[in-house]
Design a protein around this motif. Structure first.
Motif, PDB file in Angstrom:
ATOM      1  N   LYS A 125      -2.927  -2.672 -41.015  1.00 15.51           N
ATOM      2  CA  LYS A 125      -1.505  -1.971 -41.391  1.00 15.51           C
ATOM      3  C   LYS A 125      -1.247  -2.425 -42.872  1.00 15.51           C
ATOM      4  O   LYS A 125      -1.578  -3.342 -43.214  1.00 15.51           O
ATOM      5  CB  LYS A 125      -0.374  -2.229 -40.470  1.00 15.51           C
ATOM      6  CG  LYS A 125      -0.750  -1.827 -38.933  1.00 15.51           C
ATOM      7  CD  LYS A 125       0.525  -1.931 -37.958  1.00 15.51           C
ATOM      8  CE  LYS A 125       0.450  -3.476 -37.690  1.00 15.51           C
ATOM      9  NZ  LYS A 125       1.492  -3.581 -36.649  1.00 15.51           N
ATOM     10  N   PRO A 126      -0.140  -2.041 -43.546  1.00 13.96           N
ATOM     11  CA  PRO A 126       0.319  -2.130 -44.761  1.00 13.96           C
ATOM     12  C   PRO A 126       0.499  -3.519 -44.896  1.00 13.96           C
ATOM     13  O   PRO A 126       0.340  -4.143 -45.959  1.00 13.96           O
ATOM     14  CB  PRO A 126       1.559  -1.266 -45.080  1.00 13.96           C
ATOM     15  CG  PRO A 126       1.093  -0.233 -44.076  1.00 13.96           C
ATOM     16  CD  PRO A 126       0.660  -0.555 -42.862  1.00 13.96           C
ATOM     17  N   ASP A 127       1.071  -4.335 -43.635  1.00 14.42           N
ATOM     18  CA  ASP A 127       1.349  -5.723 -43.741  1.00 14.42           C
ATOM     19  C   ASP A 127       0.246  -6.457 -43.700  1.00 14.42           C
ATOM     20  O   ASP A 127       0.257  -7.925 -43.601  1.00 14.42           O
ATOM     21  CB  ASP A 127       2.421  -6.198 -42.897  1.00 14.42           C
ATOM     22  CG  ASP A 127       2.206  -5.770 -41.610  1.00 14.42           C
ATOM     23  OD1 ASP A 127       0.840  -5.437 -41.232  1.00 14.42           O
ATOM     24  OD2 ASP A 127       2.904  -5.729 -40.379  1.00 14.42           O
ATOM     25  N   GLY A 128      -0.824  -6.000 -43.676  1.00 14.44           N
ATOM     26  CA  GLY A 128      -2.058  -6.717 -43.556  1.00 14.44           C
ATOM     27  C   GLY A 128      -2.582  -7.149 -42.110  1.00 14.44           C
ATOM     28  O   GLY A 128      -3.399  -7.996 -41.838  1.00 14.44           O
ATOM     29  N   GLN A 129      -1.723  -6.952 -41.097  1.00 13.31           N
ATOM     30  CA  GLN A 129      -1.960  -7.400 -39.623  1.00 13.31           C
ATOM     31  C   GLN A 129      -2.794  -6.280 -39.040  1.00 13.31           C
ATOM     32  O   GLN A 129      -2.504  -4.856 -39.426  1.00 13.31           O
ATOM     33  CB  GLN A 129      -0.409  -7.425 -39.034  1.00 13.31           C
ATOM     34  CG  GLN A 129       0.257  -8.531 -39.699  1.00 13.31           C
ATOM     35  CD  GLN A 129      -0.386  -9.864 -39.333  1.00 13.31           C
ATOM     36  OE1 GLN A 129      -0.861 -10.143 -38.141  1.00 13.31           O
ATOM     37  NE2 GLN A 129      -0.432 -10.805 -40.457  1.00 13.31           N
ATOM     38  N   PRO A 130      -3.298  -6.502 -37.949  1.00 16.01           N
ATOM     39  CA  PRO A 130      -4.257  -5.448 -37.114  1.00 16.01           C
ATOM     40  C   PRO A 130      -3.015  -4.854 -36.206  1.00 16.01           C
ATOM     41  O   PRO A 130      -1.913  -5.202 -36.126  1.00 16.01           O
ATOM     42  CB  PRO A 130      -5.003  -6.502 -36.351  1.00 16.01           C
ATOM     43  CG  PRO A 130      -4.447  -7.783 -36.395  1.00 16.01           C
ATOM     44  CD  PRO A 130      -3.537  -7.908 -37.538  1.00 16.01           C
ATOM     45  N   TRP A 131      -3.851  -3.884 -35.698  1.00 17.50           N
ATOM     46  CA  TRP A 131      -2.925  -3.114 -34.599  1.00 17.50           C
ATOM     47  C   TRP A 131      -2.739  -3.925 -33.479  1.00 17.50           C
ATOM     48  O   TRP A 131      -3.626  -4.601 -32.984  1.00 17.50           O
ATOM     49  CB  TRP A 131      -3.547  -1.683 -34.211  1.00 17.50           C
ATOM     50  CG  TRP A 131      -3.591  -0.680 -35.284  1.00 17.50           C
ATOM     51  CD1 TRP A 131      -4.824  -0.568 -36.172  1.00 17.50           C
ATOM     52  CD2 TRP A 131      -2.928  -0.029 -36.012  1.00 17.50           C
ATOM     53  NE1 TRP A 131      -4.594   0.221 -37.188  1.00 17.50           N
ATOM     54  CE2 TRP A 131      -3.355   0.713 -37.015  1.00 17.50           C
ATOM     55  CE3 TRP A 131      -1.144   0.258 -35.867  1.00 17.50           C
ATOM     56  CZ2 TRP A 131      -2.844   1.636 -37.830  1.00 17.50           C
ATOM     57  CZ3 TRP A 131      -0.625   1.235 -36.746  1.00 17.50           C
ATOM     58  CH2 TRP A 131      -1.211   1.624 -37.753  1.00 17.50           C
ATOM     59  N   ARG A 132      -1.367  -3.915 -32.682  1.00 19.29           N
ATOM     60  CA  ARG A 132      -1.402  -4.832 -31.566  1.00 19.29           C
ATOM     61  C   ARG A 132      -0.922  -3.890 -30.481  1.00 19.29           C
ATOM     62  O   ARG A 132       0.034  -2.984 -30.848  1.00 19.29           O
ATOM     63  CB  ARG A 132      -0.347  -5.831 -31.775  1.00 19.29           C
ATOM     64  CG  ARG A 132      -1.146  -7.133 -32.772  1.00 19.29           C
ATOM     65  CD  ARG A 132       0.054  -8.121 -32.734  1.00 19.29           C
ATOM     66  NE  ARG A 132      -0.588  -9.235 -33.537  1.00 19.29           N
ATOM     67  CZ  ARG A 132      -0.493  -9.413 -34.620  1.00 19.29           C
ATOM     68  NH1 ARG A 132      -0.210  -8.677 -35.513  1.00 19.29           N
ATOM     69  NH2 ARG A 132      -1.302 -10.631 -35.221  1.00 19.29           N
ATOM     70  N   VAL A 133      -1.259  -3.914 -29.293  1.00 17.46           N
ATOM     71  CA  VAL A 133      -0.963  -2.963 -28.290  1.00 17.46           C
ATOM     72  C   VAL A 133      -0.717  -3.888 -27.030  1.00 17.46           C
ATOM     73  O   VAL A 133      -1.466  -4.522 -26.903  1.00 17.46           O
ATOM     74  CB  VAL A 133      -1.936  -1.865 -27.919  1.00 17.46           C
ATOM     75  CG1 VAL A 133      -2.275  -0.833 -29.147  1.00 17.46           C
ATOM     76  CG2 VAL A 133      -3.210  -2.558 -27.684  1.00 17.46           C
ATOM     77  N   LEU A 134       0.225  -3.335 -26.181  1.00 18.70           N
ATOM     78  CA  LEU A 134       0.525  -4.003 -25.048  1.00 18.70           C
ATOM     79  C   LEU A 134      -0.426  -3.562 -23.919  1.00 18.70           C
ATOM     80  O   LEU A 134      -0.452  -2.282 -24.084  1.00 18.70           O
ATOM     81  CB  LEU A 134       1.752  -3.734 -24.555  1.00 18.70           C
ATOM     82  CG  LEU A 134       2.536  -4.533 -23.226  1.00 18.70           C
ATOM     83  CD1 LEU A 134       2.717  -5.811 -23.416  1.00 18.70           C
ATOM     84  CD2 LEU A 134       3.895  -3.663 -22.843  1.00 18.70           C
ATOM     85  N   VAL A 135      -1.125  -4.376 -23.140  1.00 12.61           N
ATOM     86  CA  VAL A 135      -2.018  -3.961 -22.186  1.00 12.61           C
ATOM     87  C   VAL A 135      -1.333  -2.917 -21.135  1.00 12.61           C
ATOM     88  O   VAL A 135      -0.376  -3.637 -20.532  1.00 12.61           O
ATOM     89  CB  VAL A 135      -2.727  -5.210 -21.329  1.00 12.61           C
ATOM     90  CG1 VAL A 135      -3.735  -4.696 -20.389  1.00 12.61           C
ATOM     91  CG2 VAL A 135      -3.486  -5.980 -22.492  1.00 12.61           C
TER      92      VAL A 135
END
Length: 330
Positions: free
Chosen positions: A199-209
């Protein structure tokens, strides 16, 4: 179409979103791109790719390629479109590696128990009807020529790829986005997801299981699980999505093709992380069919990243493979 902004008109919105409908459910794409992107054009391209999957593999569409195969005369070799052939090859591979817990020829059993596009009356089928359905099920009896991309209709074979096609739909959309120069995206079709890039902030996508929220709320000590998706997919299967009650008995959509009956002690949720959404989708189904104990042992033996939520008298209990634990957000 839910997209209302173009990339050039929304400079303060670095992550943009598209939404639509497919396969009796919804799809969404969240993405970040360095170049200008016309959202309307991209939306139409995504929808077109998913419409192609439906046209090839939906048993709800009488003119789809899979429906035509299912109606074909005995002894007919049917040439399959590229996507259909790819999915069938993957389905047969999972069938073999799961020892038949996943079976693309399961359609007669699905219908016999009152599910799917050609559902019979709900409730337990007669012994005769069940025996007749079981005679038509068996992935080992399928003659598939992957080199020529064709499959033989022996007579009475009815394919059902609904437990893998949504995942494949995610994968084809990901391929499209990469081809269009999209740097990072999170793609979802009916709960199956694939994320890549940052993402633009350099972080990967995070998803709730995805799991069973009502039951989890009553289970002390069961913490929410968050996955990092950077070039990987996740899919979840479980009995809260498709089931019905008839004459006081609850019937799960999860049918074991090896026994011909719905799984009795199905897990509340089984989540699988894999390199492709197609693989995650299929394995989530296969491991759900196996059950928590056998499924966990099988996943661990194969090095699969899988998480099981098992129902116990004390509430939900989580069991996860070491491979799954490695994908959890710290």
């Amino acid at each position: 179409m839910n997209a209302t902004l173009s990339a050039s008109s929304a400079p303060t919105t670095p992550v943009q979103a598209l939404h639509g409908h497919t396969m009796g459910t919804t799809w969404s794409v969240r993405f970040h791109a360095r170049m200008r992107t016309d959202l309307h054009t991209l939306h139409d391209a995504v929808q077109a790719r998913l419409d192609r999957v439906v046209a090839e593999m939906s048993t709800w569409e009488p003119d789809s390629d899979i429906s035509r195969f299912n109606r074909a005369d005995a002894g007919t070799w049917c040439v399959l479109p590229g996507g259909f052939a790819t999915v069938l090859a993957a389905a047969l591979e999972v069938a073999a590696r799961s020892e038949g817990a996943f079976d693309p020829t399961i359609s007669p059993l699905v219908a016999a128990w009152g599910f799917g596009a050609h559902a019979h009356a709900r409730g337990r089928p007669s012994d005769t009807a069940l025996a007749q359905a079981r005679e038509r099920v068996g992935w080992k009896h399928l003659s598939f020529d992957p080199t020529a991309g064709r499959v033989l209709q022996h007579g009475g074979i009815t394919l059902d790829l609904s437990a893998i096609a949504k995942g494949y739909g995610v994968d084809v959309v990901v391929t499209l986005l990469r081809q269009r120069g999209i740097d990072a995206a999170l793609v979802e079709v009916g709960g199956e997801l694939y994320g890549y890039g940052r993402k633009p902030d350099g972080q990967p996508w995070r998803v709730l299981v995805e799991s069973s929220p009502d039951e989890e709320a009553d289970s002390e000590g069961l913490e929410p699980r968050v996955l990092r998706l950077d070039g990987i997919a996740v899919a979840t299967s479980g009995d809260r999505w498709h089931a019905y009650e008839h004459d006081g008995t609850r019937y799960s959509h999860t049918i074991d093709p090896r026994t011909g009956v719905p799984v009795n002690d199905v897990a509340a949720a089984v989540t699988v992380v894999a390199d492709t959404a197609m693989q995650a989708d299929a394995w989530a189904t296969a491991l759900t069919v196996m059950g928590t104990q056998a499924g966990h042992a099988h996943a661990a033996a194969l090095g699969l990243a899988a998480r099981f939520l098992e129902r116990t008298p004390e509430g939900l209990v989580e069991r996860a493979t070491a491979a799954f634990e490695r994908h959890l957000d710290a």
